[in-house]
Scaffold this active site. Sequence first.
Site: not given
Length: 363
Positions: A125, A249, A225, A192
Amino acid sequence: MAKYKVTLIPGDGIGPEIADVTRKCIEATGLDVEWEIQNAGAEVMEKEGTPLPERVIESIRKNKIAIKAPLTTPVGGGFRSVNVALRKSLDLYACLRPCKSYEGVRSRYEKIDLVVVRENTEDLYAGIEFSKGSKEAAKIIKEIEALSKHSIRPDSGISIKPISVFGTERIVKFAFEYARKNGRKKVTAVHKANIMKFSDGLFLEVAREVAKKYTDIEFGDCIVDNMCMQLVQKPELYDVLVLPNLYGDILSDLCAGLVGGLGVAPGGNIGDKAALFEATHGSAPKYKGLNKVNPTALILSGMMMLRYLGEKDKAERLERAVAAVIREGKDVTYDMKPHRDDPTAVGTREMGEAIIRKIKSQK
Ligand code: NAD
């Protein structure tokens, strides 16, 4: 002179209605406050040529504290989002989103009490993007091919994901400090790192280093995840989550969903020099001026502001009042009734008045 001077941005769409109710609820707690009203957004754009005049940013810089109703981002005009511009210009690097169940709010889950701490300035972002077919994209593709063994298809668009030691350190510290101040037991870093070793991997490495300084608080980490599945299956195992911008987000909306959705999700954007409290939802233009929408998210953002100011008793009184009105389920807006067309639903103002009566009856 009042003890606190707070910048109040009434916003657009449903903004002014919920801002008015929120202001009255905060005043009902007895807070010694003077409001500095600063208009921004779509209507200001028409008059002043920009939706975010410098005077708004200056007012927040000076007062160091602000509460803001939602702003409509004008389409075109070179502004990606007024909200993002505000966070950037004031370096409000932490987005704080408590997600707590209140009895009476319809949700599939109960007794949720999570806090999402999202990094606000870096990651995908950061706004560093190169459009497909541009000269810049071609240059970057060539450079990447020279620097690494990877080839990139020439018809690719490119977004850059920077994650720094500086940005990670300050957001993880923020999460631990928040945990400490608010009697929280555990901080979980979400990432991740197994795939993006140099960006998320760095985030995790730095988070582990920072955690060593907070031995009073448990630290864990979780791959994003897996985190999504865990939150849906056993949210009670988690407490404070700290995440880079993009995952933050997405997971803040997931967590808002666990507690009943946007109408009740408050938030704060906090930096070292200023803090801005706002609801998670937008300006819902179709409900503008109808005295219909739920003011809870902005009122609870006001409650977060009181806590931030160190006004713990007032914050608790306000939260208890909101919780009581929701629990009773009588003086609540349409979205909190069992059916959306329930004729007993009250308006934004009336729900605010019920909350104020509760605040006063607790004194
Ligand atoms: P939105 O949150 O404004 O509305 C989506 C839907 O959610 C509404 O139609 C309504 O059904 C429901 N809703 C939202 N708030 C509610 C409330 N308080 N009570 C009851 N129901 C409520 O999202 P959108 O339609 O995507 O965005 C509208 C505008 O708001 C856009 O211009 C967008 O840029 C802006 N926006 C601003 C902020 C902000 O100021 N922080 C955040 C999100 C969107």
